[in-house]
Design a protein around this motif. Sequence first.
Motif, PDB file in Angstrom:
ATOM      1  N   GLU A 127       0.133  -5.379  -4.288  1.00 19.95           N
ATOM      2  CA  GLU A 127       0.701  -6.700  -4.037  1.00 19.95           C
ATOM      3  C   GLU A 127       1.059  -6.822  -2.562  1.00 19.95           C
ATOM      4  OE1 GLU A 127       3.924  -9.669  -6.168  1.00 19.95           O
ATOM      5  OE2 GLU A 127       3.962  -7.535  -6.653  1.00 19.95           O
ATOM      6  N   LEU A 128       0.482  -7.796  -1.898  1.00 23.14           N
ATOM      7  CA  LEU A 128       0.770  -8.069  -0.492  1.00 23.14           C
ATOM      8  C   LEU A 128       1.614  -9.340  -0.413  1.00 23.14           C
ATOM      9  CD1 LEU A 128      -2.837  -7.278   0.782  1.00 23.14           C
ATOM     10  CD2 LEU A 128      -0.842  -5.767   0.821  1.00 23.14           C
ATOM     11  N   ASP A 129       1.850  -9.855   0.785  1.00 23.35           N
ATOM     12  CA  ASP A 129       2.714 -11.028   0.928  1.00 23.35           C
ATOM     13  C   ASP A 129       2.226 -12.231   0.128  1.00 23.35           C
ATOM     14  OD1 ASP A 129       4.510  -9.722   2.579  1.00 23.35           O
ATOM     15  OD2 ASP A 129       3.493 -10.339   4.418  1.00 23.35           O
ATOM     16  N   GLU A 130       1.019 -12.687   0.397  1.00 21.15           N
ATOM     17  CA  GLU A 130       0.484 -13.889  -0.243  1.00 21.15           C
ATOM     18  C   GLU A 130      -0.688 -13.612  -1.182  1.00 21.15           C
ATOM     19  OE1 GLU A 130       1.899 -16.924   0.133  1.00 21.15           O
ATOM     20  OE2 GLU A 130       3.414 -15.909   1.349  1.00 21.15           O
TER      21      GLU A 130
END
Length: 192
Positions: A127-130
């Motif tokens: 899971e990254l920022d966006e």
Amino acid sequence: MEQHGDRNLQVGEIENFTQNVSVLVMPSQKQESKAVISDALMVDNDLFHLVVVGGCSLQNEVVTVSKEYALTASTVEEVMKELATLSPEAIEVLKTYPALIMDKNKHYGKADASQKAVYGFITDIIELDETVELHFQILNWIPQQTVLGLADSLGIRRASAWNELDDTHWAVKKVKLTEVLKGAGIRAFTMA
């Protein structure tokens, strides 16, 4: 000096020697994102990932999906409630489902003859920022037109001039993917 035996040759002195060796290098099981088929792999064949992306090379065995389109539309409701959180426990469960991963249809409503979908397993979810990064292991390539031909059996939504493979998204379907593929004569990995 030469000495011959049953399919053997012993030579006393060699000045120059050349040997060609073919080596097949497989990912190490120590690489967590690449370890797929091991004794510890649990497979849940009741559900499967449908991942549709735009403009990515599937050869790299990693795709990125916007969080806005991750495990939302056309995903089984119980999966959305329990696993869309992408907690460490949810990720471990999601990694047990087989996957179909492909590029968006080249032509609205239909795939180009050159388009191939990946049948495989998701090996890591980051899971990254966006966005959400999905790492996967390729087990087989399937013509995307064949996938579209199996749309009803695979739970892929469609209408007369549109289908689910036209839009970028990551969904989980309640369909026994390996059974559908095998029924269509496509090689599919299963755990016995």
